[in-house]
Design an enzyme around this catalytic site. Structure first.
Site, mmCIF file in Angstrom:
data_model
loop_
_atom_site.group_PDB
_atom_site.id
_atom_site.type_symbol
_atom_site.label_atom_id
_atom_site.label_comp_id
_atom_site.label_asym_id
_atom_site.label_seq_id
_atom_site.Cartn_x
_atom_site.Cartn_y
_atom_site.Cartn_z
ATOM 1 N N LYS A 44 28.731 39.308 53.720
ATOM 2 C CA LYS A 44 29.858 40.079 53.932
ATOM 3 C C LYS A 44 29.877 40.953 52.423
ATOM 4 O O LYS A 44 29.335 40.632 51.426
ATOM 5 C CB LYS A 44 30.939 39.180 53.730
ATOM 6 C CG LYS A 44 32.416 39.577 53.459
ATOM 7 C CD LYS A 44 33.034 40.530 54.598
ATOM 8 C CE LYS A 44 34.254 41.316 54.185
ATOM 9 N NZ LYS A 44 34.806 42.096 55.412
ATOM 10 N N CYS A 127 34.341 51.536 52.330
ATOM 11 C CA CYS A 127 35.310 50.660 53.098
ATOM 12 C C CYS A 127 36.551 51.262 53.258
ATOM 13 O O CYS A 127 37.127 51.733 52.381
ATOM 14 C CB CYS A 127 35.586 49.288 52.338
ATOM 15 S SG CYS A 127 36.268 48.138 53.197
#
Ligand code: FMN
Length: 309
Positions: A44, A127
């Site tokens: 992650k 992101c």
């Protein structure tokens, strides 16, 4: 048939690994990826401090893919460095790292540089789901600034995860910047940012954060992923490898991304929807397709996409 591929000093026995953010937040999940038929593990995207992420519901499956606005829930960089240091595996682990401020991303990479970790690291410049923050990858000046600052001290293998681009001029400008740095690889693409899924029954958006806007993954985005991999392969120095990500659900999809120039391929939404068994299925489909075409290894067709005369 040989399905192996290399990026930097790492050899992947199979070309399929999990995409960052999918089955990789906790040690339990990461160990499950390593125990599966995945060729390696991506963590992650880690931030300096742990984050709870955005309020729920923040992920939703649709027939053609997914929408998410997770907001980077993660256990913090120290957790992932510790996991890697204490994990005995012969599969490569790619440490994804990011931050909501450039200074935090630099600090994270300084910690990684100072650590014993010597594997692949992926700086996530893309992101789309941090509330109130633009993506660095859509800002040429910011991209240049962060890479200047990073490569002033960072000497380990580093890749960057890029957002999708949609204009040929954007590829030219971005590739010109990326080619100036000793990058080991790029990863294209992150989610197609800020899509919207609507529920006609409730007449409401489907996820809570950001008024329902979220990153789109899955079948919707395969042509965008193919285009980004192809366009960057045509523009980047050949030493810069490419991880192809986006819209893969079958071995044929993997084959197409490698034809466009991908070195290895990541699975995101398909693993959310099907679980870790997707790796074995898609590996087998790729091997079967290669056998039918008479290809022995990935280099036999990588980048060989034909165009009309
Ligand atoms: N990409 C990152 O670089 N870092 C992340 O932390 C991250 N988290 C994600 C969480 C979820 C639930 C999903 C669905 C995607 C996330 N992504 C993240 C993007 C994926 O890595 C991938 O680039 C994108 O989903 C496209 O692949 P797909 O079409 O196979 O889903």
């Amino acid at each position: 048939i040989d399905l192996s591929a290399t990026i930097g000093n790492e050899t992947f026995q199979h070309p399929l690994i999990n995409a960052a953010g999918v089955w990789d937040e906790t040690a339990t999940e990461m160990n499950a990826v390593l125990a599966s038929d995945a060729g390696g593990l991506t963590t992650k995207s880690a931030t300096l401090a742990p984050r709870a992420g955005n309020p729920q519901p923040r992920y939703f499956d649709t027939d053609l893919g997914s929408i998410n606005s997770m907001g980077l829930p993660n256990q913090g960089l120290a957790y992932y460095l510790d996991f890697i240091a204490n994990t005995d595996t012969n599969k490569p682990i790619d440490l994804s790292v990011t931050g909501t401020k450039m200074a935090d991303q630099i600090d994270a990479l300084k910690q990684i540089q100072a650590s014993d970790f010597a594997g692949l690291c992926e700086l996530n410049l893309s992101c789309p789901n941090v509330v109130g923050k633009p993506q660095i990858g859509y800002d040429l000046e910011a991209t240049k600034e962060i890479l200047d600052r990073v490569f002033a001290f960072y000497t380990k293998p580093l890749g960057v995860k890029l957002p999708p681009y949609f204009d040929l001029q954007q590829y030219d400008a971005m590739a010109e910047i990326l080619n100036q740095y000793p990058l080991t690889y790029i990863n294209a693409i992150n989610s197609v940012g800020n899509g919207l899924v609507v529920d006609p029954e409730t007449e409401r958006v489907i996820i809570k954060p950001k008024g329902g806007f979220g990153g789109i993954g899955g079948k919707y985005i395969k042509p965008v992923a193919l285009a980004n991999v192809r366009a960057f392969r045509q523009r980047l120095r050949p030493e810069i490898k490419i991880i192809g990500t986006g819209g893969v659900t079958t071995g044929t999809d993997v084959f197409e991304l490698i034809l466009c120039g991908a070195d290895i391929v990541e699975l995101g939404t398909v693993v959310m929807q099907e679980g870790l068994d997707a790796f074995a299925r898609i590996n087998q489909e790729l091997a079967d397709l290669m056998a039918a075409k008479g290809y022995q290894n990935l280099a036999d067709f990588r980048g060989h996409l034909q165009e009309y005369d």
